[in-house]
Design a protein around this motif. Structure first.
Motif, mmCIF file in Angstrom:
data_model
loop_
_atom_site.group_PDB
_atom_site.id
_atom_site.type_symbol
_atom_site.label_atom_id
_atom_site.label_comp_id
_atom_site.label_asym_id
_atom_site.label_seq_id
_atom_site.Cartn_x
_atom_site.Cartn_y
_atom_site.Cartn_z
ATOM 1 N N ASP A 1 48.736 37.752 32.380
ATOM 2 C CA ASP A 1 47.820 36.992 32.150
ATOM 3 C C ASP A 1 47.186 37.718 30.995
ATOM 4 O O ASP A 1 46.873 36.888 29.857
ATOM 5 C CB ASP A 1 46.582 36.906 33.176
ATOM 6 C CG ASP A 1 45.420 36.168 32.984
ATOM 7 O OD1 ASP A 1 45.712 35.095 31.985
ATOM 8 O OD2 ASP A 1 44.303 36.287 33.404
ATOM 9 N N TYR A 2 46.814 39.004 30.581
ATOM 10 C CA TYR A 2 46.343 39.583 29.583
ATOM 11 C C TYR A 2 47.530 39.473 28.408
ATOM 12 O O TYR A 2 46.882 39.314 27.359
ATOM 13 C CB TYR A 2 46.541 41.148 29.840
ATOM 14 C CG TYR A 2 45.269 41.634 30.971
ATOM 15 C CD1 TYR A 2 44.243 40.923 31.324
ATOM 16 C CD2 TYR A 2 45.699 42.614 31.544
ATOM 17 C CE1 TYR A 2 43.390 41.007 32.234
ATOM 18 C CE2 TYR A 2 44.911 43.043 32.656
ATOM 19 C CZ TYR A 2 43.686 42.005 33.001
ATOM 20 O OH TYR A 2 42.932 42.499 33.848
ATOM 21 N N SER A 3 48.617 39.298 28.682
ATOM 22 C CA SER A 3 49.580 39.301 27.496
ATOM 23 C C SER A 3 49.988 37.754 27.008
ATOM 24 O O SER A 3 50.649 37.547 25.869
ATOM 25 C CB SER A 3 50.981 39.836 27.906
ATOM 26 O OG SER A 3 50.820 41.444 28.344
ATOM 27 N N GLU A 4 49.374 36.888 27.657
ATOM 28 C CA GLU A 4 49.818 35.363 27.030
ATOM 29 C C GLU A 4 49.493 35.168 25.676
ATOM 30 O O GLU A 4 50.235 34.614 25.062
ATOM 31 C CB GLU A 4 48.683 34.552 27.745
ATOM 32 C CG GLU A 4 49.108 32.952 27.789
ATOM 33 C CD GLU A 4 48.076 32.163 28.615
ATOM 34 O OE1 GLU A 4 48.060 30.843 28.311
ATOM 35 O OE2 GLU A 4 47.898 32.553 29.777
ATOM 36 N N SER A 5 48.290 35.720 25.034
ATOM 37 C CA SER A 5 48.329 35.367 23.478
ATOM 38 C C SER A 5 48.866 36.715 22.594
ATOM 39 O O SER A 5 48.938 36.305 21.257
ATOM 40 C CB SER A 5 46.631 35.451 23.283
ATOM 41 O OG SER A 5 46.267 34.124 24.129
ATOM 42 N N SER B 1 42.239 36.384 29.305
ATOM 43 C CA SER B 1 42.404 36.072 31.006
ATOM 44 C C SER B 1 42.161 34.498 30.983
ATOM 45 O O SER B 1 41.265 34.080 30.442
ATOM 46 C CB SER B 1 41.279 36.807 31.486
ATOM 47 O OG SER B 1 41.414 36.424 32.848
ATOM 48 N N LYS B 2 43.122 34.032 31.491
ATOM 49 C CA LYS B 2 43.153 32.396 31.650
ATOM 50 C C LYS B 2 42.908 31.704 30.446
ATOM 51 O O LYS B 2 42.258 30.755 30.376
ATOM 52 C CB LYS B 2 41.958 32.121 32.778
ATOM 53 C CG LYS B 2 42.467 32.807 34.169
ATOM 54 C CD LYS B 2 41.414 32.385 35.106
ATOM 55 C CE LYS B 2 41.730 33.032 36.486
ATOM 56 N NZ LYS B 2 40.516 32.521 37.437
ATOM 57 N N GLY B 3 43.697 32.186 29.387
ATOM 58 C CA GLY B 3 43.486 31.727 28.182
ATOM 59 C C GLY B 3 42.228 31.870 27.237
ATOM 60 O O GLY B 3 42.326 31.720 26.142
ATOM 61 N N LYS B 4 41.209 33.021 27.866
ATOM 62 C CA LYS B 4 40.019 33.122 27.225
ATOM 63 C C LYS B 4 40.196 34.507 26.657
ATOM 64 O O LYS B 4 40.578 35.449 27.319
ATOM 65 C CB LYS B 4 38.892 32.831 28.004
ATOM 66 C CG LYS B 4 38.773 31.417 28.204
ATOM 67 C CD LYS B 4 37.431 31.246 29.274
ATOM 68 C CE LYS B 4 37.415 29.708 29.682
ATOM 69 N NZ LYS B 4 35.866 29.607 30.622
#
Length: 271
Positions: free
Chosen positions: A183-187, A111-114
């Motif tokens: 957001d959850y899928s960014e990584s 979330s937001k990269g974290k």
């Protein structure tokens, strides 16, 4: 053995409740009935044409909403009626808990990269939603309900290959849920644009992706104005998920949900 009541499959929205005599059927009809709000002020009631009650069990067709079977079974037990349940109506699945846990661990969610750590109660909610074909998850505000839905929907799309419809109360929440999933899928490189489509005014009305996020208003409008496209959605949906399920109480929303006759999987969330 002759049973007083038999529970028989019809489709994923309704079951058939076959009673040995008319008296049990009438008793069941009265049990599954309730007074409409403000019925005393309705012209039909005042004129004697309507008794003010909605009866959920249909005496003519013997149909009962499938989600009410558990209550109907309790009705039989409390009154000492013998009953039989068709094996096809078994609500449990045979999924391996270990495999589900491994799937949860395999997805990196941020979330937001974290990175986000899945909490124990969230894991239990995900497991519960996959142990039974039908369930209601009670998830208070700020408990990570969208994250629970994200994992569940990912299991259905990634592992089971299902088509899913997620219904939320407002257009704003359609966009919010989509933003959360992105957001959850960014990584973890799950392409949300490839797998998820949104349905409301101005959006594409063909079900071309595995997950559709919509409002009841949009689905009801499609059923009315584009019945062929709506039928295609109903015919191809495996999971119907309702966010804020307690807000879906009108006749229109219930009638719309009932048309998803093929969706064996049904999940609701509420605070």
């Amino acid at each position: 053995m002759d049973y007083d009541v038999q529970f028989i499959p019809k489709d994923e929205s309704n079951i058939i409740v076959r009673c040995a005599d008319w008296g049990i059927s009438q008793e069941l009809s009265e049990f599954f009935s309730f007074f409409v709000d403000g019925y005393k002020y309705m012209p039909a009631y005042r004129s004697g044409r309507f008794d003010g009650k909605i009866r959920i069990f249909d005496l003519r067709s013997s149909k009962l909403p499938k989600g009410l079977m558990k209550i109907a079974v309790k009705f039989c037990k409390d009154r000492g009626y013998t009953f039989s349940i068709d094996p096809e109506l078994n609500p449990k699945t045979n999924f391996s808990e270990q495999e589900i846990l491994e799937f949860i661990d395999s997805i990196e969610v941020t979330s937001k990269g974290k990175p986000i750590a899945v909490r124990d109660y969230q894991t239990q909610a995900i497991l519960q939603s996959l142990r039974y074909h039908r369930n209601l998850l009670i998830s208070p505000t700020s408990s990570g309900k969208s994250l629970i839905l994200y994992y569940k929907l990912r299991y259905h799309t990634d592992v089971l290959g299902h088509n899913c419809v997620l219904v939320v109360p407002t257009t704003q929440l359609v966009e919010q849920m989509y933003t959360d999933f992105k957001d959850y899928s960014e990584s973890n490189e799950w392409d949300v644009d490839e797998h998820v489509q949104l349905l409301y005014s101005g959006k594409e009305k063909l079900f071309t992706k595995q997950l559709m996020i919509s409002t009841w208003q949009s689905l009801a409008a499609m059923a009315k104005h584009h019945p062929d496209k709506f039928k295609h959605i109903c015919d191809t949906t495996d999971l119907l998920a309702l966010d804020e399920a307690h807000t879906f109480k009108s006749d229109v929303t219930l009638a719309t949900a009932n048309k998803f006759y093929r969706a064996k999987w049904r999940t609701g969330t509420t605070g």
